[in-house]
Every structure is written in structure tokens, then in C-alpha cells.
Design a protein around this motif. Structure first.
Motif, mmCIF file in Angstrom:
data_model
loop_
_atom_site.group_PDB
_atom_site.id
_atom_site.type_symbol
_atom_site.label_atom_id
_atom_site.label_comp_id
_atom_site.label_asym_id
_atom_site.label_seq_id
_atom_site.Cartn_x
_atom_site.Cartn_y
_atom_site.Cartn_z
ATOM 1 N N GLU A 193 -67.489 97.685 52.358
ATOM 2 C CA GLU A 193 -67.203 98.162 51.007
ATOM 3 C C GLU A 193 -66.057 97.346 50.391
ATOM 4 O O GLU A 193 -66.115 96.919 49.230
ATOM 5 C CB GLU A 193 -66.831 99.658 51.109
ATOM 6 C CG GLU A 193 -66.507 100.342 49.803
ATOM 7 C CD GLU A 193 -67.741 100.605 48.944
ATOM 8 O OE1 GLU A 193 -68.857 100.296 49.395
ATOM 9 O OE2 GLU A 193 -67.572 101.101 47.810
ATOM 10 N N GLU A 249 -66.742 91.383 43.910
ATOM 11 C CA GLU A 249 -66.997 91.777 42.535
ATOM 12 C C GLU A 249 -65.853 91.352 41.622
ATOM 13 O O GLU A 249 -66.064 90.740 40.590
ATOM 14 C CB GLU A 249 -67.126 93.297 42.521
ATOM 15 C CG GLU A 249 -68.061 93.863 41.485
ATOM 16 C CD GLU A 249 -68.190 95.370 41.694
ATOM 17 O OE1 GLU A 249 -69.151 95.758 42.375
ATOM 18 O OE2 GLU A 249 -67.296 96.117 41.239
ATOM 19 N N ARG A 250 -64.629 91.635 42.083
ATOM 20 C CA ARG A 250 -63.470 91.325 41.248
ATOM 21 C C ARG A 250 -63.210 89.829 41.149
ATOM 22 O O ARG A 250 -62.884 89.315 40.081
ATOM 23 C CB ARG A 250 -62.211 91.991 41.822
ATOM 24 C CG ARG A 250 -62.154 93.451 41.412
ATOM 25 C CD ARG A 250 -61.273 94.255 42.331
ATOM 26 N NE ARG A 250 -61.604 95.664 42.135
ATOM 27 C CZ ARG A 250 -60.810 96.501 41.463
ATOM 28 N NH1 ARG A 250 -59.677 96.073 40.969
ATOM 29 N NH2 ARG A 250 -61.180 97.734 41.305
ATOM 30 N N VAL A 299 -57.365 97.259 46.701
ATOM 31 C CA VAL A 299 -57.972 95.929 46.625
ATOM 32 C C VAL A 299 -57.192 95.071 45.626
ATOM 33 O O VAL A 299 -56.880 93.908 45.890
ATOM 34 C CB VAL A 299 -59.463 96.043 46.235
ATOM 35 C CG1 VAL A 299 -60.024 94.694 45.783
ATOM 36 C CG2 VAL A 299 -60.284 96.580 47.415
ATOM 37 N N ARG A 330 -67.248 93.980 49.440
ATOM 38 C CA ARG A 330 -68.082 94.029 48.228
ATOM 39 C C ARG A 330 -67.212 94.118 46.977
ATOM 40 O O ARG A 330 -67.411 93.405 45.989
ATOM 41 C CB ARG A 330 -69.030 95.249 48.300
ATOM 42 C CG ARG A 330 -70.070 95.312 47.196
ATOM 43 C CD ARG A 330 -70.829 96.633 47.193
ATOM 44 N NE ARG A 330 -69.962 97.805 46.997
ATOM 45 C CZ ARG A 330 -69.414 98.152 45.816
ATOM 46 N NH1 ARG A 330 -69.664 97.424 44.735
ATOM 47 N NH2 ARG A 330 -68.648 99.219 45.731
ATOM 48 N N MET A 331 -66.186 95.008 47.025
ATOM 49 C CA MET A 331 -65.315 95.179 45.852
ATOM 50 C C MET A 331 -64.527 93.915 45.554
ATOM 51 O O MET A 331 -64.341 93.543 44.394
ATOM 52 C CB MET A 331 -64.362 96.353 46.095
ATOM 53 C CG MET A 331 -65.084 97.696 46.099
ATOM 54 S SD MET A 331 -63.953 99.064 46.446
ATOM 55 C CE MET A 331 -63.358 99.402 44.796
ATOM 56 N N ASP A 347 -63.839 104.058 43.877
ATOM 57 C CA ASP A 347 -63.314 102.946 43.107
ATOM 58 C C ASP A 347 -61.843 103.138 42.781
ATOM 59 O O ASP A 347 -61.097 102.176 42.664
ATOM 60 C CB ASP A 347 -64.130 102.769 41.812
ATOM 61 C CG ASP A 347 -65.497 102.164 42.143
ATOM 62 O OD1 ASP A 347 -65.660 101.752 43.318
ATOM 63 O OD2 ASP A 347 -66.369 102.120 41.268
ATOM 64 N N GLY A 398 -59.991 100.791 44.966
ATOM 65 C CA GLY A 398 -59.856 99.759 43.944
ATOM 66 C C GLY A 398 -58.402 99.343 43.767
ATOM 67 O O GLY A 398 -58.079 98.158 43.650
#
Ligand SMILES: [Zn+2]
Length: 456
Positions: free
Chosen positions: A444, A451-452, A403, A447-448, A396, A400
Motif C-alpha cells: 500500500e 502515485e504521488r 508518506v 502504491r501511494m 489516505d 498519506g
């Protein structure tokens, strides 16, 4: 088959001959016991019924490469009947002797101004088995696949090198067509001596088209023997189909009936290893491979052997299906005719690579690049990945951050995703992949992002 001459290929002509295979007067044939055992081995492997007592016959015809003017073969009582290999039923298997070899010499070898043919008797008398199937093959592709299975199986049995280029495996393909839904077989033609897998597939395809064209024009298919010329793709008639009575078969008076003893049956049975069809079934049953993949590996012994040594290696923490899935990628890189065991990629390295992908230590794209490098230079994939910092960008924290940057770099696309337009996510994912040079896992990242963008 009936004398003691050595098998040969490529030797000077006429050095492996004797009175029997040259058909000198008074010479008598003696059956080669080892050839019988090999025939029985094939019959048992194909679940055939083995005849306790079978007969040899004379098949009479004149041909310049056959000095006896007949071939000793089997006729109404062959060594094996019935059985199957894979999906295809076997009609019969019988033993016979090969003819000598004619070499046709054109202008350069002219004698007294004429073209000549020379006879090399080295091949004459070589044991042959003729394997006749039932009409269970319904496409050129299946014909090629089945012949591959046959070749691998015979090779595993250790009874022939089955090398098509040396004439150790030859194939006559009988072809007929029929209207869809009809059960009766149409008139068949025979394509003689197809000597490569690719030619077989192309020849059968061409013959199917020829027959359909004839029938649609209201003209009949004539039963005949054809030659397929791979260079031109043309089919030319060799001769009209002969009938059994043309050969004047009669029992070979110089040979007693052939009795297969229990000892010979036991010896043949003991010599049969695990065969490709059984190996494919085991890959499905015990290792969970899909039927296509299981056949793809098991029908080529060198691929199956490589797969099994990868599985048995220390690095094999990946599951069998994942390891198996990387083998086609390896084959694609080394060429389909190369034995992977001869490549620079050790089975353990492939297993390790598969394990690294499963554990998400490297991305799929990175793993493909790594494989290309292993093929070129060999080595340990984990070491190469560590040395060159090819490890996957995960977690993350680091991912993260990337992202978040990607979202900030394209606020318009981010707004569209928030509004429900999922197509707009593509450019944002691509941004992250670019930044990581393909070392992130696309799924991945996706997916992140979701989510955000959905929680915002
Ligand atoms: Zn001989």
C-alpha cells in the motif's frame, strides 16, 4: 497371528507367551481373524486385489529368536496383490508372524565372563503385514515422503500405531542405480530395518553414492543385505542375498487355506475412513489448495484436522487458502513434532488472524508477531491487536501524511524515483515502515508513493 497372547511393548520379558508362540511340541496354530480383517482393510485401502483363497507357508531358517526354526508367512499366494498408494504401485501384501526379540548384553551383564544375549518372547507371534512396492520411488526424499504417507494412511485405518520407535513400523529399502535414460534396473542391495524417517533418507542417499562410486570405478555392485549405521554414516554388509529356495518354503500343514468371506470384506470396507491421499485431493478440488500444501496438511492427520477445525470456526471469514498458508508458520513456531491442537493457539484464533490479514486490519509483519505471542500465551488476536493498538496504519489520511513526510525527509531519493530509478523507492518505504513500527502494508505504501511521485 496364530495364538491368543496379548500385544505388548515394555512389559517384563516373557510374560505374554503360550505353547503356540513358544513352539512347544504338539501346539497348533489358529489364524487370528482380526489380523486378517486388518490385512484386508489395508489391501482395500490400497486398491489391491484381495485373494479369495490364500495360503500360509513355512519359511525355514534357524535363528535364536525363532524357536520353531521356521516362520509362518505367505509365499506364492499372498492375501493381496497389485494396487497403489499415491504415486507408488504395490506389488503384494502378505501376512506373517514376528520373531521374538534378542537383547544383547555387554560387559555389565556377563555370565561366566562372556557377553550374553537374552530372548524375550513377548513379541514373538505378533501379526505383521509386509507391504512390498514396485520400484517406483526415485529419490531418498520421495522415499521419506512416501513412507510418511504410508504411516499416516495405516494409522487412519486404525490397524496399527505405526510407531517406528517401538518397532511397529519397520522399513527395508531396496536400492539400485542406473545410467540416466536407461530403463533396465541395476543390481539392488537391501538396507535392513531402517527405524526412522531421517535414517531412511540418509541411508538411501549414502547407498546411492556408494553404488555410483563403485560403478564409476568399473567395479560391480554385489547383491547383498546391508546395515546402515546412522552414527557413523557407514554401510556394512550383513549377509549375501539369499534366494527363495534357501528357505525351503512349503505349505503350512497345520493350517487350512485362508478363505476371505464376503462378510469379512464388507466389514473391512465399512471400517475405512477418508484416507490422506483422498483428503489431499479433496483439499485441492473443493478448497482450492495447491497440491504441495494439500499434501503437506493431509499427510499429517493432526495438521489436516487442525486446518479443518479452523475452517469450521466462527472466525473463519478468511478463505481456505489463506488459512492453510498460516499453518506452516504455526508449525515453525511450535516445532514440527507438536500437534497444533495441543498448542495454545485455538484453531479459531488462527482463522481470525488469517481473516485480519486478508481484511488488511493488521500488516503481515504484525500478524507474524501476533502469532508468536499466541503461541506463547494464547488469547484472541483481535483483542490483543485492539488493546495494544497494533492495527494496521491505513487510509489516505494517516498513511498519506506519513508518506508525505517520508518524501520530504529524503528529497534526493524522491527526485531519483521521479527520474525513473525505482530502486530509490526502497529507503522511502523503509522510512514509513519505521515510523509505523511495521504496522503499514508495504504494498500500500509503495502504491501511494508511486502515485504521488509520478503525478508530481
Ligand atoms: Zn502365544
Amino acid at each position: 497371528m496364530f495364538c491368543g497372547c496379548a500385544l505388548s511393548f515394555g512389559d517384563p520379558p516373557n510374560v505374554h507367551t503360550c505353547p503356540v508362540c513358544l513352539a512347544l511340541p504338539g501346539a497348533l496354530p489358529v489364524v487370528n481373524e482380526r489380523a486378517i480383517e486388518f490385512g484386508v482393510r489395508i489391501g482395500l485401502a490400497f486398491d489391491c486385489e484381495i485373494a479369495e483363497r490364500s495360503l500360509f507357508h513355512r519359511k525355514n531358517y534357524f535363528y535364536p529368536d525363532s524357536p520353531k526354526a521356521y516362520q509362518i508367512s505367505q509365499y506364492d499366494v499372498p492375501l493381496c496383490r497389485g494396487g497403489r498408494l499415491g504415486e507408488v504401485r504395490i506389488h503384494r501384501i502378505h501376512l506373517e508372524e514376528d520373531a521374538a526379540k534378542l537383547n544383547h548384553i555387554g560387559a555389565s551383564g556377563r555370565i561366566h565372563g562372556a557377553d550374553r544375549s537374552w530372548v524375550d518372547f513377548n513379541r514373538g507371534g505378533t501379526p505383521l503385514v509386509e507391504i512390498v512396492t514396485e520400484p517406483d520411488i526415485h529419490s531418498p526424499e520421495r522415499a521419506r515422503e512416501w513412507l510418511t504417507l504410508l504411516r499416516t494412511t495405516i494409522r487412519r485405518l486404525g490397524v496399527s500405531d505405526v510407531d517406528m520407535s517401538q518397532g511397529s513400523l519397520r522399513c527395508d529399502a531396496n536400492v539400485s542405480v542406473r545410467p540416466a535414460g536407461s530403463m533396465a534396473l541395476g543390481i539392488k542391495t537391501e538396507l535392513k530395518n531402517m527405524n526412522s524417517f531421517a535414517f531412511l533418507e540418509r541411508g538411501v542417499k549414502a547407498e546411492i553414492e556408494r553404488q555410483i562410486t563403485l560403478l564409476e570405478a568399473g567395479r560391480p555392485v554385489v547383491q547383498e543385505t546391508l546395515h546402515f549405521d546412522p552414527a557413523t554414516g557407514r554401510l556394512t554388509p550383513l549377509r549375501s542375498k539369499e534366494e527363495a529356495h534357501d528357505y525351503r518354503y512349503f505349505p503350512e500343514p497345520d493350517l487350512v487355506p485362508l478363505l476371505v468371506s464376503d462378510e469379512l470384506l464388507d466389514a473391512a470396507r465399512a471400517a475405512i475412513p477418508e484416507l490422506p491421499a483422498q483428503r489431499a485431493a479433496r483439499f485441492e478440488r473443493e478448497l482450492g489448495l495447491g497440491p504441495e500444501r494439500a499434501r503437506e496438511l493431509a499427510f499429517r492427520t493432526e495438521l489436516a484436522d487442525y486446518f479443518e477445525s479452523a475452517l469450521a470456526s466462527d472466525g473463519a471469514q478468511a478463505d481456505p487458502v489463506t488459512i492453510a498458508n498460516w499453518i506452516p508458520a504455526l508449525v515453525e513456531r511450535i516445532g514440527s513434532d507438536t500437534d497444533p491442537a495441543q498448542s495454545k493457539v485455538a484453531p479459531a484464533s488462527l482463522a481470525e488472524l488469517a481473516a485480519m490479514v486478508s481484511a488488511r486490519e493488521v500488516s503481515r509483519d504484525t500478524a507474524r508477531d501476533l502469532l508468536t505471542r499466541l503461541v506463547a500465551d494464547g488469547g484472541d488476536p483481535r483483542e490483543i491487536a485492539a488493546r495494544e493498538e497494533l492495527g494496521a496504519v491505513t487510509g489516505d489520511d494517516r498513511l498519506g501524511e506519513l508518506v508525505a513526510q517520508a518524501i520530504a525527509a529524503d528529497p534526493a531519493a524522491a527526485d531519483q524515483v521521479r527520474a525513473g530509478n525505482m530502486k530509490a523507492i526502497g529507503p522511502i518505504v523503509a522510512h514509513v515502515m519505521r515510523e509505523t513500527k511495521g504496522r503499514a502494508d508495504g504494498r500500500e505504501v509503495r502504491r501511494m508513493l508511486m502515485e504521488r511521485l509520478s503525478s508530481a
